[in-house]
Scaffold this active site. Structure first.
Site, PDB file in Angstrom:
ATOM      1  N   LYS A  83      51.728  34.846  31.131  1.00 59.66           N
ATOM      2  CA  LYS A  83      50.541  35.703  31.243  1.00 59.66           C
ATOM      3  C   LYS A  83      50.399  36.513  29.960  1.00 59.66           C
ATOM      4  O   LYS A  83      51.338  37.190  29.540  1.00 59.66           O
ATOM      5  CB  LYS A  83      50.729  36.619  32.450  1.00 59.66           C
ATOM      6  CG  LYS A  83      49.475  37.093  33.138  1.00 59.66           C
ATOM      7  CD  LYS A  83      49.880  37.823  34.404  1.00 59.66           C
ATOM      8  CE  LYS A  83      48.700  38.391  35.124  1.00 59.66           C
ATOM      9  NZ  LYS A  83      49.132  39.335  36.174  1.00 59.66           N
TER      10      LYS A  83
HETATM   11  C1  E4P Z   1      47.056  40.041  38.714  1.00 58.18           C
HETATM   12  O1  E4P Z   1      47.186  39.103  37.972  1.00 58.18           O
HETATM   13  C2  E4P Z   1      46.655  41.372  38.261  1.00 58.18           C
HETATM   14  O2  E4P Z   1      47.597  41.890  37.368  1.00 58.18           O
HETATM   15  C3  E4P Z   1      46.460  42.270  39.448  1.00 58.18           C
HETATM   16  O3  E4P Z   1      45.673  41.595  40.402  1.00 58.18           O
HETATM   17  C4  E4P Z   1      45.875  43.621  39.106  1.00 58.18           C
HETATM   18  O4  E4P Z   1      45.555  44.293  40.292  1.00 58.18           O
HETATM   19  P1  E4P Z   1      45.266  45.870  40.342  1.00 58.18           P
HETATM   20  O5  E4P Z   1      43.969  46.118  39.638  1.00 58.18           O
HETATM   21  O6  E4P Z   1      45.193  46.180  41.798  1.00 58.18           O
HETATM   22  O7  E4P Z   1      46.417  46.535  39.649  1.00 58.18           O
END
Ligand code: E4P
Length: 217
Positions: A83
């Protein structure tokens, strides 16, 4: 639609995995913090029973360092998706790592143009954060729709991984608009099964059943 589980909580992932609900997992530095675990150890444990893509996020900001971190994370298991943030250095990292055959999830996407350029850089997944857009009174779902149109117009293979999911309604809306994947916290996945009329109806059935005086077993 594929369900990824947005957590580094191994027990929560296992529970949903046993129900066949886990097509993959996403983590991020905040979720690693919340787990209290070492990133390499917890990611390895998740990959020991999840067959689908497991996203592990780099934390360096310069491409050379991101690439090195990405290779180290990718060495944990063959199903790691590295990622990277949607920055210029993140895109360089995406191009290099996807060229080496690794899955890359480009995260922190807040615009259709960002999604377009991530696809051009070879992203396997693009992660538009719909909840965080909704939080500032923008429309996260509109973004998913725009990306769907652009990717379909040009037959990009990058999968739309709707992220920052806050509610069961978000999941339904993403499914309606054609996101390929939704990554949601375990509580949101469980909420998909809930309806107040189901609970009310069951209460009535149980009460009436008691009045019959019968038993099945
Ligand atoms: C996933 O890949 C993201 O990092 C995550 O869904 C972020 O979610 P949040 O906005 O609730 O922190």
């Amino acid at each position: 639609m594929k369900f990824f589980i947005d957590t580094a909580d191994v027990d929560a992932i296992r529970e949903l995995h046993d129900l066949g609900m886990v097509d993959g997992v996403t983590t991020n530095p905040s979720l690693i913090l919340k787990s209290g675990r070492n990133i390499l150890e917890v990611t390895k444990e998740i990959c020991s029973f999840v067959q689908g893509p497991v996203s592990a996020e780099v934390v360096a900001l310069k491409a050379d360092d991101m690439i090195a971190e990405g290779r180290k994370l990718a060495a944990i298991a063959p199903n790691i998706a590295v990622k990277v943030p949607l920055t210029w250095d993140g895109l360089k990292t995406c191009k290099v790592l996807s060229g080496e055959g690794f899955m890359v999830n480009v995260t922190l996407c807040f615009s259709a143009n960002q999604a377009l350029i991530a696809a051009k850089a070879g992203a396997t997944f693009i992660s538009p954060f719909i909840g965080r857009l909704d939080d500032i009174n923008l429309d996260g779902l509109d973004l998913i729709g725009d990306i769907r149109t652009i990717y379909d117009n040009y037959d990009f293979k990058t999968q739309i991984l709707a992220a920052s999911i806050r509610s069961a309604n978000h999941v339904k809306d993403c499914a309606m608009i054609g996101a390929d994947v939704v990554t949601a916290p375990p509580a949101v996945i469980k909420a998909l099964a809930s309806h107040v009329l189901t609970d009310k109806g069951l209460d009535q059935f149980i009460a009436d059943w008691a009045k019959t005086g019968q038993k099945i077993l």
